[in-house]
Scaffold this motif. Structure first.
Motif, mmCIF file in Angstrom:
data_model
loop_
_atom_site.group_PDB
_atom_site.id
_atom_site.type_symbol
_atom_site.label_atom_id
_atom_site.label_comp_id
_atom_site.label_asym_id
_atom_site.label_seq_id
_atom_site.Cartn_x
_atom_site.Cartn_y
_atom_site.Cartn_z
ATOM 1 N N ILE A 1 0.776 73.526 86.035
ATOM 2 C CA ILE A 1 0.082 74.816 86.259
ATOM 3 C C ILE A 1 0.068 75.673 85.002
ATOM 4 O O ILE A 1 -0.673 76.650 84.930
ATOM 5 N N ASP A 2 0.866 75.305 83.992
ATOM 6 C CA ASP A 2 1.046 76.193 82.827
ATOM 7 C C ASP A 2 -0.114 76.207 81.827
ATOM 8 O O ASP A 2 -0.209 77.121 81.011
ATOM 9 N N ASN A 3 -0.931 75.182 81.844
ATOM 10 C CA ASN A 3 -2.072 75.059 80.914
ATOM 11 C C ASN A 3 -1.655 75.069 79.448
ATOM 12 O O ASN A 3 -2.394 75.558 78.588
ATOM 13 N N ASP A 4 -0.479 74.543 79.142
ATOM 14 C CA ASP A 4 0.058 74.693 77.787
ATOM 15 C C ASP A 4 -0.098 73.455 76.910
ATOM 16 O O ASP A 4 0.443 73.406 75.813
ATOM 17 N N LEU A 5 -0.820 72.435 77.398
ATOM 18 C CA LEU A 5 -0.915 71.203 76.611
ATOM 19 C C LEU A 5 -2.094 71.237 75.656
ATOM 20 O O LEU A 5 -3.211 71.605 76.051
ATOM 21 N N TYR A 6 -1.842 70.813 74.450
ATOM 22 C CA TYR A 6 -2.940 70.687 73.499
ATOM 23 C C TYR A 6 -3.779 69.465 73.897
ATOM 24 O O TYR A 6 -3.250 68.449 74.330
ATOM 25 N N GLY A 7 -5.097 69.570 73.731
ATOM 26 C CA GLY A 7 -5.946 68.399 73.965
ATOM 27 C C GLY A 7 -6.718 68.456 75.262
ATOM 28 O O GLY A 7 -7.404 67.498 75.619
ATOM 29 N N PRO B 1 5.183 85.386 76.687
ATOM 30 C CA PRO B 1 6.165 84.873 75.715
ATOM 31 C C PRO B 1 5.630 84.798 74.288
ATOM 32 O O PRO B 1 6.410 84.855 73.339
ATOM 33 N N GLU B 2 4.318 84.638 74.139
ATOM 34 C CA GLU B 2 3.754 84.409 72.801
ATOM 35 C C GLU B 2 3.681 85.680 71.960
ATOM 36 O O GLU B 2 3.395 85.615 70.764
ATOM 37 N N THR B 3 3.893 86.849 72.578
ATOM 38 C CA THR B 3 3.793 88.086 71.808
ATOM 39 C C THR B 3 5.117 88.858 71.910
ATOM 40 O O THR B 3 5.916 88.635 72.817
ATOM 41 N N VAL B 4 5.310 89.773 70.969
ATOM 42 C CA VAL B 4 6.514 90.599 70.976
ATOM 43 C C VAL B 4 6.290 91.727 71.983
ATOM 44 O O VAL B 4 5.261 92.402 71.954
ATOM 45 N N GLU C 1 6.133 89.422 88.316
ATOM 46 C CA GLU C 1 6.473 88.294 87.435
ATOM 47 C C GLU C 1 5.776 87.025 87.905
ATOM 48 O O GLU C 1 5.843 86.663 89.077
ATOM 49 N N VAL C 2 5.133 86.357 86.971
ATOM 50 C CA VAL C 2 4.447 85.098 87.281
ATOM 51 C C VAL C 2 5.065 83.964 86.466
ATOM 52 O O VAL C 2 5.812 84.206 85.515
ATOM 53 N N MET C 3 4.744 82.706 86.831
ATOM 54 C CA MET C 3 5.325 81.568 86.131
ATOM 55 C C MET C 3 4.802 81.468 84.696
ATOM 56 O O MET C 3 3.709 81.958 84.397
ATOM 57 N N GLY C 4 5.563 80.826 83.862
ATOM 58 C CA GLY C 4 5.213 80.667 82.452
ATOM 59 C C GLY C 4 6.439 80.909 81.603
ATOM 60 O O GLY C 4 6.628 82.006 81.084
ATOM 61 N N ARG C 5 7.305 79.879 81.504
ATOM 62 C CA ARG C 5 8.524 80.033 80.694
ATOM 63 C C ARG C 5 8.191 80.085 79.214
ATOM 64 O O ARG C 5 8.771 80.851 78.465
ATOM 65 N N ASP C 6 7.227 79.256 78.805
ATOM 66 C CA ASP C 6 6.870 79.212 77.387
ATOM 67 C C ASP C 6 5.423 79.598 77.135
ATOM 68 O O ASP C 6 5.013 79.733 75.986
ATOM 69 N N ALA C 7 4.638 79.701 78.195
ATOM 70 C CA ALA C 7 3.199 79.939 78.012
ATOM 71 C C ALA C 7 2.724 81.100 78.883
ATOM 72 O O ALA C 7 3.123 81.228 80.037
ATOM 73 N N TRP D 1 1.611 70.159 69.684
ATOM 74 C CA TRP D 1 0.677 71.226 69.322
ATOM 75 C C TRP D 1 0.308 72.019 70.564
ATOM 76 O O TRP D 1 -0.785 71.886 71.064
ATOM 77 N N HIS D 2 1.158 72.854 71.017
ATOM 78 C CA HIS D 2 0.867 73.574 72.258
ATOM 79 C C HIS D 2 -0.467 74.304 72.191
ATOM 80 O O HIS D 2 -0.861 74.785 71.130
ATOM 81 N N GLN D 3 -1.114 74.364 73.334
ATOM 82 C CA GLN D 3 -2.352 75.155 73.398
ATOM 83 C C GLN D 3 -2.027 76.613 73.066
ATOM 84 O O GLN D 3 -1.057 77.165 73.577
ATOM 85 N N ARG D 4 -2.836 77.208 72.218
ATOM 86 C CA ARG D 4 -2.561 78.576 71.758
ATOM 87 C C ARG D 4 -3.294 79.609 72.599
ATOM 88 O O ARG D 4 -4.426 79.391 73.022
ATOM 89 N N ILE D 5 -2.655 80.751 72.759
ATOM 90 C CA ILE D 5 -3.306 81.898 73.386
ATOM 91 C C ILE D 5 -4.373 82.415 72.422
ATOM 92 O O ILE D 5 -4.140 82.530 71.213
ATOM 93 N N ASP D 6 -5.533 82.721 72.958
ATOM 94 C CA ASP D 6 -6.631 83.232 72.140
ATOM 95 C C ASP D 6 -6.416 84.734 71.899
ATOM 96 O O ASP D 6 -6.367 85.525 72.844
ATOM 97 N N SER D 7 -6.281 85.102 70.621
ATOM 98 C CA SER D 7 -5.985 86.518 70.328
ATOM 99 C C SER D 7 -7.133 87.427 70.783
ATOM 100 O O SER D 7 -6.921 88.590 71.112
ATOM 101 N N GLY D 8 -8.336 86.875 70.833
ATOM 102 C CA GLY D 8 -9.482 87.652 71.321
ATOM 103 C C GLY D 8 -9.303 88.059 72.774
ATOM 104 O O GLY D 8 -9.678 89.160 73.178
ATOM 105 N N MET D 9 -8.683 87.168 73.568
ATOM 106 C CA MET D 9 -8.444 87.488 74.982
ATOM 107 C C MET D 9 -7.378 88.571 75.126
ATOM 108 O O MET D 9 -7.457 89.424 76.009
#
Ligand code: ADP
Length: 329
Positions: free
Chosen positions: A133-139, A199-202, A174-180, A312-320
């Protein structure tokens, strides 16, 4: 050219379950059958490979499962598969059962397991389907289960918002997403969250407090702060505590959505994605591919080496992120 050495495929689901895994299993079975290849369902992921939980599968084994969440094959986390003995036993069982190749459905842990298995037994053929469910895989643009989880979050947060609005309460959800942070970011945009912490931002508490003070001056004391569980300061409860210390007049509540995000009937998008990936997975094996995850990028099926998909984890789009910020101004 078709790889004619493949006569029997084993299929398993491993790690965290995700809605749509059943649709993927169904597609693997039906595609293999169309190619006159037998399929064995392996119960409980890699554990079933070690414990010989093998069940022959046919067209009717996967009837009427496309709309069910969870996985009919069951799943597990299997520490024994991390040992040489476990890998050797799994290999021997595959040989004894005449299983020529595997389709493994899971997340990055499942693919790391596949890499370890292939490193120890290089003749093994494995193709992976991204099921998390995390959508964190590259590719792959989307993983199986992500769209369903996102829709579950939206439905739940919409309900919470009704109460937040009626009582003038600020909810930290709080929603799921330990790393993503994909679920939090897109769930937050879709529900009009006042702030989204991932998690990807401060996490900037000063900034959040400033925003809430501004809202308060406009007589708005209610809202939704959507927090991914892996947010750096410790999740929704911790953020709520820090905000309450600084803004005691705010009425605050914490809701942790938890495992409702994993279950339920898969959405149309997840069923179609899973069916496509199951089909493409079997085709990849027949093309002689191994050690790859099959994904969909820009609406095209692609084959990505496991090493890339997991590293290569899928990256969060900074535009979003910027869109989310502007919408909450
Ligand atoms: P997910 O696939 O959802 O990320 P996990 O991280 O729990 O789930 O991984 C699923 C299983 O894959 C683990 O329980 C283990 O059996 C296997 N696995 C993960 N990493 C390795 C590894 N480095 N070596 C061998 N097996 C592994």
């Amino acid at each position: 050219m078709t790889d004619s050495s493949i006569r029997k495929i084993g299929v398993l689901t491993s790690g965290g379950d995700a809605p749509g895994m059943n649709a993927a299993i169904r597609a693997v079975v039906r595609t293999a059958m169309s190619e006159k290849i037998s399929v064995v369902g392996i119960g409980h992921g890699y554990k079933g490979l070690i414990n010989k939980e093998f069940t022959p599968m046919f067209g009717n084994s996967v009837s009427a499962i496309i709309h069910h969440g969870g996985t009919i094959l069951r799943t597990s986390r299997c520490p024994e598969f991390r040992t040489d003995e476990g890998l050797d036993l799994a290999y021997q069982n595959m040989v004894d059962e005449d299983i020529d190749a595997l389709v493994v459905i899971g997340g990055d842990g499942t693919f790391r397991g596949a890499v370890a298995f292939m490193k120890r037994h290089p003749d093994i053929k494995i193709v992976g389907l991204p099921g998390t469910i995390d959508n964190d895989l590259y590719g792959t643009d989307y993983t199986i289960g992500y769209d369903t989880a996102l829709n579950t979050v939206v439905e739940a947060v919409d309900k919470i918002r009704d109460t937040a609005n009626s009582h003038g309460t600020l909810f930290f959800v709080e929603v799921m997403g330990r790393d993503a942070g994909f679920i939090a970011l897109n769930g937050g945009i879709a529900t009009g969250a006042e702030s989204i912490l991932i998690p990807e931002t401060v996490t900037d508490i000063d900034n959040l407090v400033k925003k809430l003070q501004y809202d308060q001056r406009k007589h708005k004391t209610w809202g939704i702060i959507l927090v991914a569980e892996g947010e750096a300061l410790g999740g929704a409860a911790q953020i709520a505590k820090l905000v309450k210390e600084r803004l005691p007049s705010y009425e605050t509540r914490v809701t942790i959505l938890g495992h409702i995000q994993r279950g339920g009937s898969p959405t149309c998008a997840d069923r179609v994605l899973a069916t496509r990936l199951g089909y493409e997975g079997v085709k990849a094996l027949l093309d002689g591919q191994s050690g790859v995850m099959v994904g969909i990028m820009n609406n095209k099926a692609v084959r990505i080496p496991f090493a890339k998909a997991t590293k290569w984890h899928q990256r969060i789009d900074s535009g979003m992120l910027e869109i989310a910020r502007v919408m909450a101004l």
